[in-house]
Design an enzyme around this catalytic site. Structure first.
Site, PDB file in Angstrom:
ATOM      1  N   MET A 211       3.431  -2.002   0.862  1.00  0.00           N
ATOM      2  CA  MET A 211       2.599  -1.413   1.905  1.00  0.00           C
ATOM      3  C   MET A 211       1.342  -2.250   2.161  1.00  0.00           C
ATOM      4  O   MET A 211       1.027  -3.161   1.409  1.00  0.00           O
ATOM      5  CB  MET A 211       2.208   0.013   1.507  1.00  0.00           C
ATOM      6  CG  MET A 211       3.404   0.949   1.310  1.00  0.00           C
ATOM      7  SD  MET A 211       2.946   2.597   0.746  1.00  0.00           S
ATOM      8  CE  MET A 211       2.109   3.237   2.200  1.00  0.00           C
ATOM      9  N   HIS A 212       0.656  -1.908   3.255  1.00  0.00           N
ATOM     10  CA  HIS A 212      -0.712  -2.359   3.568  1.00  0.00           C
ATOM     11  C   HIS A 212      -0.839  -3.796   4.059  1.00  0.00           C
ATOM     12  O   HIS A 212      -1.909  -4.198   4.524  1.00  0.00           O
ATOM     13  CB  HIS A 212      -1.652  -2.179   2.360  1.00  0.00           C
ATOM     14  CG  HIS A 212      -1.538  -0.875   1.662  1.00  0.00           C
ATOM     15  ND1 HIS A 212      -1.751   0.324   2.300  1.00  0.00           N
ATOM     16  CD2 HIS A 212      -1.221  -0.568   0.368  1.00  0.00           C
ATOM     17  CE1 HIS A 212      -1.575   1.320   1.430  1.00  0.00           C
ATOM     18  NE2 HIS A 212      -1.245   0.807   0.262  1.00  0.00           N
TER      19      HIS A 212
ATOM     20  N   ASP B  63       6.845   1.813   0.065  1.00  0.00           N
ATOM     21  CA  ASP B  63       7.498   1.892  -1.248  1.00  0.00           C
ATOM     22  C   ASP B  63       7.053   3.093  -2.068  1.00  0.00           C
ATOM     23  O   ASP B  63       7.877   3.741  -2.723  1.00  0.00           O
ATOM     24  CB  ASP B  63       7.320   0.585  -2.028  1.00  0.00           C
ATOM     25  CG  ASP B  63       5.874   0.139  -2.167  1.00  0.00           C
ATOM     26  OD1 ASP B  63       4.944   0.869  -1.752  1.00  0.00           O
ATOM     27  OD2 ASP B  63       5.664  -0.980  -2.696  1.00  0.00           O
TER      28      ASP B  63
END
Length: 327
Positions: free
Chosen positions: A156-157, A312
């Site tokens: 992520m991110h 995730d």
């Protein structure tokens, strides 16, 4: 198809006979799933002696329930999961009963050009995904041919910045990159970020990365037409669609979690606008269909649906059954 087979085969006796032939006392479905699948009825006939081989012309008990071999080869419903991790890409085929048929992986490297930085080339994600799927196709071609839906999860991110032609403008800045600590602190000091997004603005989140890009690489920032999260860049390659879903979008600091929509105000505070964002869907919704050239390469049929998927951490929570308040 499975129902018809169940009417003609005594699966309880079939399972017991199979497990006895294997010298395994545990005849539970889980024990059967742990055995290595056979690749063909011929392989089954030679591997499982006696009466078991008679039924193997239709179904193999050492594969997850419902995986049909010739003449039912490839006719069972299968689903493909693709997980884009930081250290590698993992792919997995499962049947309609959530039994794992096969899996494969390919490694990834992380670049650290400066202290505290963490980057990857999105082209390497595609290469790793191709490599893992080629391994899967080599080992389980019939299962892959039976895939009717694909789910995505991933780190992520991260920030993947694209120009108007969907070309990657620079290496992706990852979740564990700390260069935007000052920018994150500035954004977090604005009360609307926590109020609307529901999260602290961490340096690893996407919004402060774009503020850093504006301040330190303005020539790149000026060309940004779309910002995608890592798994959503794989989705773009798979389907040609700019799409994200709620769990991953929540980790950007731009999502109004109550409205389940991009926040124009949060974007503006980062120097961004909604035209630079992908379309949002729920993780269980269809985001598009697999490109025909990729479907042909992997031996799949037309119209394979690619679901929204999840970041995730959210995917892990769903896998553990943590899906309702109090779980």
């Amino acid at each position: 198809m499975v129902g018809n087979l169940a009417a003609t085969i005594d699966f309880a006796n079939f399972r017991a006979e199979f497990m006895a032939a294997q010298g395994v006392r545990d005849s539970s479905e889980g024990a059967i799933r742990r055995l290595t699948p056979c690749s063909s009825p011929e392989a089954c006939a030679s591997r499982h002696p006696g009466g078991v081989a008679r039924a193997l012309q239709t179904v193999c008990p050492c594969t997850p329930v419902g995986y049909l071999l010739p003449g039912g080869r490839g006719s069972a419903l299968m689903y493909l999961g693709i997980d884009l991790g930081t250290s590698g890409v993992k792919v997995l085929v499962m049947d309609a009963g959530q039994g794992v048929v096969g899996s494969a992986s390919a490694p990834l490297d992380v670049s650290r050009p400066q202290e505290g930085w963490s980057e990857q080339d999105p082209a390497d994600w595609i290469g790793a995904c191709e490599g893992a799927l080629e391994k899967l196709k080599a080992a389980w071609p019939d299962a892959l041919a039976a895939v009717r839906g694909i789910g995505l999860s991933g780190q992520m991110h991260g920030a993947v910045v694209l120009d108007r032609a969907d070309r990657v403008l620079r290496p992706a800045i990852l979740w564990n990159d700390g260069r935007s600590a000052a920018q994150a602190a500035r954004l977090d000091a604005e009360p609307m970020f926590r109020a609307r997004n529901g999260n602290i603005v961490f340096p690893g989140f996407t919004a402060p990365k774009l503020v850093w890009l504006c301040e330190h690489e303005p020539e790149v920032f000026a060309r940004v037409a779309k910002v995608l999260l890592p798994k959503d860049y794989l989705r773009l390659w798979l389907t040609g669609e700019h799409v994200s879903e709620m769990s991953d979008a929540a980790g950007t600091s731009w999502l109004d979690t109550g409205a389940r929509a991009w926040s124009a105000e949060l974007l503006a505070a980062s120097g961004m606008d909604q035209a630079q964002m992908p379309r949002l869907i729920e993780g269980t919704e269809a985001s598009g269909v697999l490109r025909p050239d990729l479907a042909r390469r992997w031996g799949m049929g037309a119209g394979v649906v690619v679901a929204g998927g999840a970041g995730d951490n959210a995917a892990s929570a769903c896998g553990m059954g943590v899906v309702r308040g109090g779980d």
